[in-house]
Design an enzyme around this catalytic site. Structure first.
Site, PDB file in Angstrom:
ATOM      1  N   LYS A 189       0.747  -1.259  -0.005  1.00 26.63           N
ATOM      2  CA  LYS A 189       0.043   0.005  -0.107  1.00 26.63           C
ATOM      3  C   LYS A 189       0.948   1.147   0.002  1.00 26.63           C
ATOM      4  O   LYS A 189       0.658   2.240  -0.727  1.00 26.63           O
ATOM      5  CB  LYS A 189      -1.042  -0.052   1.283  1.00 26.63           C
ATOM      6  N   GLN A 231      -5.006  -1.543   9.566  1.00 26.47           N
ATOM      7  CA  GLN A 231      -4.928  -2.768   9.046  1.00 26.47           C
ATOM      8  C   GLN A 231      -5.290  -3.773   9.968  1.00 26.47           C
ATOM      9  O   GLN A 231      -5.050  -3.935  11.229  1.00 26.47           O
ATOM     10  CB  GLN A 231      -3.537  -3.209   8.610  1.00 26.47           C
ATOM     11  N   ASP A 285     -11.460   2.673   4.344  1.00 20.63           N
ATOM     12  CA  ASP A 285     -11.709   1.663   4.138  1.00 20.63           C
ATOM     13  C   ASP A 285     -13.430   1.428   3.799  1.00 20.63           C
ATOM     14  O   ASP A 285     -14.076   0.326   3.672  1.00 20.63           O
ATOM     15  CB  ASP A 285     -11.436   0.707   5.258  1.00 20.63           C
TER      16      ASP A 285
HETATM   17  N1  GUN Z   1      -6.853  -6.844   5.890  1.00 15.59           N
HETATM   18  C1  GUN Z   1      -7.270  -7.484   4.641  1.00 15.59           C
HETATM   19  N2  GUN Z   1      -7.883  -6.614   3.839  1.00 15.59           N
HETATM   20  C2  GUN Z   1      -8.049  -5.311   4.409  1.00 15.59           C
HETATM   21  C3  GUN Z   1      -8.625  -4.301   3.947  1.00 15.59           C
HETATM   22  O1  GUN Z   1      -9.047  -4.216   3.049  1.00 15.59           O
HETATM   23  N3  GUN Z   1      -8.638  -3.277   5.135  1.00 15.59           N
HETATM   24  C4  GUN Z   1      -8.041  -3.370   6.207  1.00 15.59           C
HETATM   25  N4  GUN Z   1      -8.019  -2.148   6.936  1.00 15.59           N
HETATM   26  N5  GUN Z   1      -7.438  -4.494   6.733  1.00 15.59           N
HETATM   27  C5  GUN Z   1      -7.639  -5.377   5.645  1.00 15.59           C
END
Ligand code: GUN
Length: 282
Positions: free
Chosen positions: A49, A93, A116
């Site tokens: 990311k 995350q 998100d």
């Molecule tokens: N863990 C796995 N996929 C995601 C996601 O799209 N967002 C977040 N915050 N954690 C994750």
């Protein structure tokens, strides 16, 4: 002829558009990613990311904590990021360690920085059919991919396997908002294949090999969200690609399907939030 839903190609197109948009933005967005603990998969995702954001001209900060951080400490950090005018997007995350109530942490994120789309405000808006600040990344990526290939969902029977807050529930709701007929299946569903065989569009988000050729009808659109390593260390999805692709009209591969679309959506969301919150930064 089976068509491959090529997430990499669409991601690259989205990135090219975003890059030229970002080049013209006088103040760049800043994405803050909070990572707790040392889960290897999460570390890879977070690094990816950060690298991707920076390659497009989005600032990013990664805040790392050991897995024994207290819930209160983490909450304070989220609140600090909420009031930091230089931060335009926040991602915590998941998963978080068990001693931390993930809902408490997510609920603390300002909805206008919730990249998100997971806060009660944004998921509530999604549920009522109003516009949230942004939509959750993986569901958004799936719909962008279906749109790219001209796959209509209105009136179609969509079966979703999986009911997580990150994928299953929001994608089902987004499809319902688009007038699909949606069935959500999960680990306690009985006679799964009987249900999935009636799907015009099948979306599998389980993380285990569950979908074989007996699970789909001819010409089904198959979207594979699962990703895991098998015993030989090979990256696999939920779907037995070889067999299922012979029957499907469209199918997303793993890797190269939904995965790249999730990160593309995260970057889109980061830019969308920054555009919406410009007033905050003046
Ligand atoms: N863990 C796995 N996929 C995601 C996601 O799209 N967002 C977040 N915050 N954690 C994750």
């Amino acid at each position: 002829m089976t068509v491959i839903l090529d997430g990499k190609k669409l991601r690259d197109k989205i990135f090219a558009d975003l890059k030229s948009k970002l080049d013209k933005m006088p103040v760049k967005p800043t994405l803050a990613v909070v990572l707790v603990g040392d889960d290897p998969a999460s570390q890879i995702y977070v690094n990816n990311k950060k690298k991707t954001a920076e390659s497009l001209g989005i600032n990013s900060v990664v805040i790392k904590y050991p897995s024994n951080i207290s819930e209160n400490e983490l909450l304070s950090k989220v609140k600090e990021l909420n009031s930091d005018k230089n931060i335009t997007a926040i991602l915590v995350q998941l998963p978080l360690p068990e001693h931390i109530d993930k809902f408490k942490i997510i609920d603390a994120i300002s909805p206008e920085k919730d990249v998100d789309g997971l806060t009660p405000y944004n998921s509530g808006k999604l549920f009522t059919g109003e516009k949230p600040y942004v939509y959750p990344c993986t569901p958004k990526g799936i719909l962008l991919l279906l749109d790219e290939y001209g796959i209509e969902v209105e009136g179609k029977h969509v079966v979703v396997i999986g009911r997580s807050n990150l994928v299953g529930k929001p994608v089902a709701q987004m499809l319902l908002n688009r007038n699909a007929t949606v069935t959500v299946c999960h680990s306690k569903t009985k006679n799964l294949a009987d249900i999935t065989k009636t799907a015009d569009i099948l979306i599998s988000a389980v993380g285990k090999n569950v979908v074989g050729e007996k699970y789909i009808k001819n010409n089904c659109v198959v979207v594979d969200v699962g990703i895991f390593r098998d015993n030989e260390g090979k990256i696999r999805g939920d779907v037995e690609f070889e067999n299922v692709s012979k029957l499907a009209s469209y199918i997303s591969p793993v890797p190269g399907g939904v995965g790249p679309m999730t990160i593309a959506s995260l970057m889109l969301n980061t830019v969308e939030l920054a555009e919406g919150t410009k007033a905050l930064r003046q």
